[in-house]
Design an enzyme around this catalytic site. Structure first.
Site, PDB file in Angstrom:
ATOM      1  N   LYS A 120       0.807  -1.228   0.000  1.00 54.06           N
ATOM      2  CA  LYS A 120       0.000   0.000   0.000  1.00 54.06           C
ATOM      3  C   LYS A 120       0.838   1.275   0.000  1.00 54.06           C
ATOM      4  O   LYS A 120       0.448   2.273  -0.600  1.00 54.06           O
ATOM      5  CB  LYS A 120      -0.986   0.012   1.160  1.00 54.06           C
ATOM      6  CG  LYS A 120      -0.437  -0.183   2.553  1.00 54.06           C
ATOM      7  CD  LYS A 120      -1.567  -0.277   3.562  1.00 54.06           C
ATOM      8  CE  LYS A 120      -1.032  -0.502   4.982  1.00 54.06           C
ATOM      9  NZ  LYS A 120      -0.445  -1.867   5.120  1.00 54.06           N
ATOM     10  N   ASN A 143      -1.556   7.094   6.573  1.00 55.82           N
ATOM     11  CA  ASN A 143      -0.733   6.149   7.333  1.00 55.82           C
ATOM     12  C   ASN A 143       0.751   6.314   7.026  1.00 55.82           C
ATOM     13  O   ASN A 143       1.588   5.691   7.659  1.00 55.82           O
ATOM     14  CB  ASN A 143      -1.179   4.711   7.023  1.00 55.82           C
ATOM     15  CG  ASN A 143      -0.614   3.701   7.997  1.00 55.82           C
ATOM     16  OD1 ASN A 143      -0.630   3.905   9.204  1.00 55.82           O
ATOM     17  ND2 ASN A 143      -0.089   2.600   7.472  1.00 55.82           N
ATOM     18  N   HIS A 188      -1.323  -8.545  11.971  1.00 52.23           N
ATOM     19  CA  HIS A 188      -1.890  -7.970  13.197  1.00 52.23           C
ATOM     20  C   HIS A 188      -2.901  -8.914  13.872  1.00 52.23           C
ATOM     21  O   HIS A 188      -3.902  -8.458  14.424  1.00 52.23           O
ATOM     22  CB  HIS A 188      -2.570  -6.633  12.899  1.00 52.23           C
ATOM     23  CG  HIS A 188      -1.677  -5.628  12.243  1.00 52.23           C
ATOM     24  ND1 HIS A 188      -0.571  -5.097  12.877  1.00 52.23           N
ATOM     25  CD2 HIS A 188      -1.717  -5.080  10.998  1.00 52.23           C
ATOM     26  CE1 HIS A 188       0.031  -4.243  12.050  1.00 52.23           C
ATOM     27  NE2 HIS A 188      -0.642  -4.216  10.920  1.00 52.23           N
TER      28      HIS A 188
END
Length: 443
Positions: A120, A143, A188
């Site tokens: 990304k 981000n 995660h």
């Protein structure tokens, strides 16, 4: 501008994002309170003197008296104090939601929203370069780089945002012109105890109210759960794909760019380029301009980066590969005519590494495992694995073994925080040691 006058605002988490939230409210003459569970958070020395703060834990009185809580992406909504605040009817959002509420009130602004387990940052940066080269004013952040709220200080035509699953959890007003989930793989899992589908559900929030969804044809988890307008990219199929030998980018069944002319290397990076082209086409950017930018894009540090080559031995730094899917992508892309020396290790974030086994068994490979989860990783292919405590020790062993045509690949499948400040420090050390040991051997 959205009016927060008279509201009791509590911001959880400082750092660059927390400070951008503070600045946003102060610009409206609204003075928030700040909580940070760290005793010495970054950015504390930059906090406006008018703002009072509480450090070390949660001040529940502040939370329960708030009209609005703006939580850092690093604070899970499942945190007991936040759960109790939510049960009391207190709204909890993040900085991206604040940004979206503002942009939605503006006219003729395009928001490009990009997420995925891997790639990304590369795609976000590339799309930003494409838009800029087309002569549009573009703000790139979220981000990466600049916080989204800080982008509002300038008048941009297009906002290109990289968004994490953590950020998307607290975002409900996003109305992207183009939204994409590049891929889904385990990451995660320590944050998502219900597993991959809980993680996917967070990612899928990016598609809400999107005008166009750019999906990965090869990854069904990237397909919207409701009927949306979609454009697809993929390895062999999709509106945008690669030819059989990965020698050309194909758009709407027409070859548009030879991969040999591109500075990016690796099939996974060609897929990143395809997704960026799909986004640019949906923005109505001239195809020739987009392709020129794609061809000249050099990629980003620590992302499948050839950092050193000597005696026909290549050293590739893929330190940003902090999850299993990213390492799989690297193993799919690496070309090695000799032995592949693979470095795995760090904090696995409770991931299941078993999907790596087929990639490790079907080639001439030797695996070196280091860091906190080294023993867990070593169990994937015990007969092919050497265990060391640190990455430096692994590289010292590898340097004694490499021969012409070999490749040394750091693609750890783990976060770096068990032994490093971040993945950048890990990657820089890899590059430094590669050069050091090779030059020592040449003397």
């Amino acid at each position: 501008m959205v009016d927060y006058q008279g509201k009791k605002i509590v911001i959880i988490g400082l750092g660059i994002t927390g400070l951008s939230c503070v600045d946003y409210f102060l610009a409206q003459n609204v003075i928030p309170k700040v909580i940070d569970t760290r005793l010495s958070p970054s950015g504390l020395d930059q906090l406006d003197d008018r703002v009072i703060y509480h450090l070390g834990n949660f001040d529940v009185d502040w939370l329960f008296q708030a009209d609005l809580i703006v939580a850092s992406p690093g604070i899970a909504l499942s945190t007991p104090e936040l759960k109790k605040a939510s049960e009391k009817g207190i709204e909890i959002i993040g900085d991206i939601e604040l940004f979206c509420r503002e942009v939605n009130q503006q006219k003729n602004k395009e928001v490009i929203a990009i997420t995925g387990a891997n790639g990304k940052t590369t795609v976000t940066t590339l799309v930003g370069d494409i838009v800029k080269s087309a002569g549009l004013k573009v703000g790139v952040g979220g981000n990466i780089g600049e916080p989204a709220l800080s982008l509002l200080k300038q008048d941009y035509d297009v906002y290109v945002l990289e968004l994490s699953s953590f950020q998307l959890e607290t975002t409900s007003s996003l109305q992207a012109s183009v939204a994409t989930i590049l891929n889904i793989s385990q990451d995660h899992m320590d944050r998502y105890p219900l597993g991959l589908m809980q993680y996917t559900a967070a990612k899928q929030r990016i598609y809400h109210n999107a005008k166009c969804c750019v999906i990965n044809h090869d990854d069904k988890l990237t397909i919207p759960t409701n009927n949306r307008h979609c454009v697809s990219f993929g390895m062999k199929e999709g509106d945008y794909h690669l030819d059989a030998k990965c020698e050309h980018l194909i758009a709407q069944n027409q070859p548009v760019l030879s991969t040999k002319t591109m500075k990016l290397i690796g099939c996974h990076n060609y897929l990143n380029a395809l997704s960026a082209l799909a986004i640019a086409d949906n923005l109505k950017i001239a195809r020739d301009s987009s392709l020129k930018t794609i061809a000249n894009f050099q990629g980003l540090p620590h992302r499948f980066e050839l950092v050193f080559e000597s005696n026909d031995v290549k050293w590739i730094n893929d330190s940003k590969a902090t999850n299993v899917g990213s390492t799989e992508a690297a193993l799919n892309s690496v070309i090695c005519n000799g032995k592949l020396f693979l470095l795995l290790g760090g904090d696995g974030k409770s991931a299941d590494f078993s999907s790596l086994i087929p990639y490790l068994k079907e080639r001439n490979i030797e695996v070196f495992c280091f860091g906190r989860d080294r023993d867990l990783l070593a169990n994937l292919v015990p007969d092919l694995t050497t265990i060391t405590e640190t990455m430096s020790e692994s590289i010292e062993c590898i340097a004694k073994k490499v021969a012409p045509k070999d490749v040394v690949l750091l693609s750890p499948a783990c976060a770096s925080l068990d032994q490093f400040k971040n993945y950048i420090e890990r990657g820089n050390l890899f590059a430094q040691l590669a050069k050091q040991y090779t030059q020592r051997g040449e003397k």
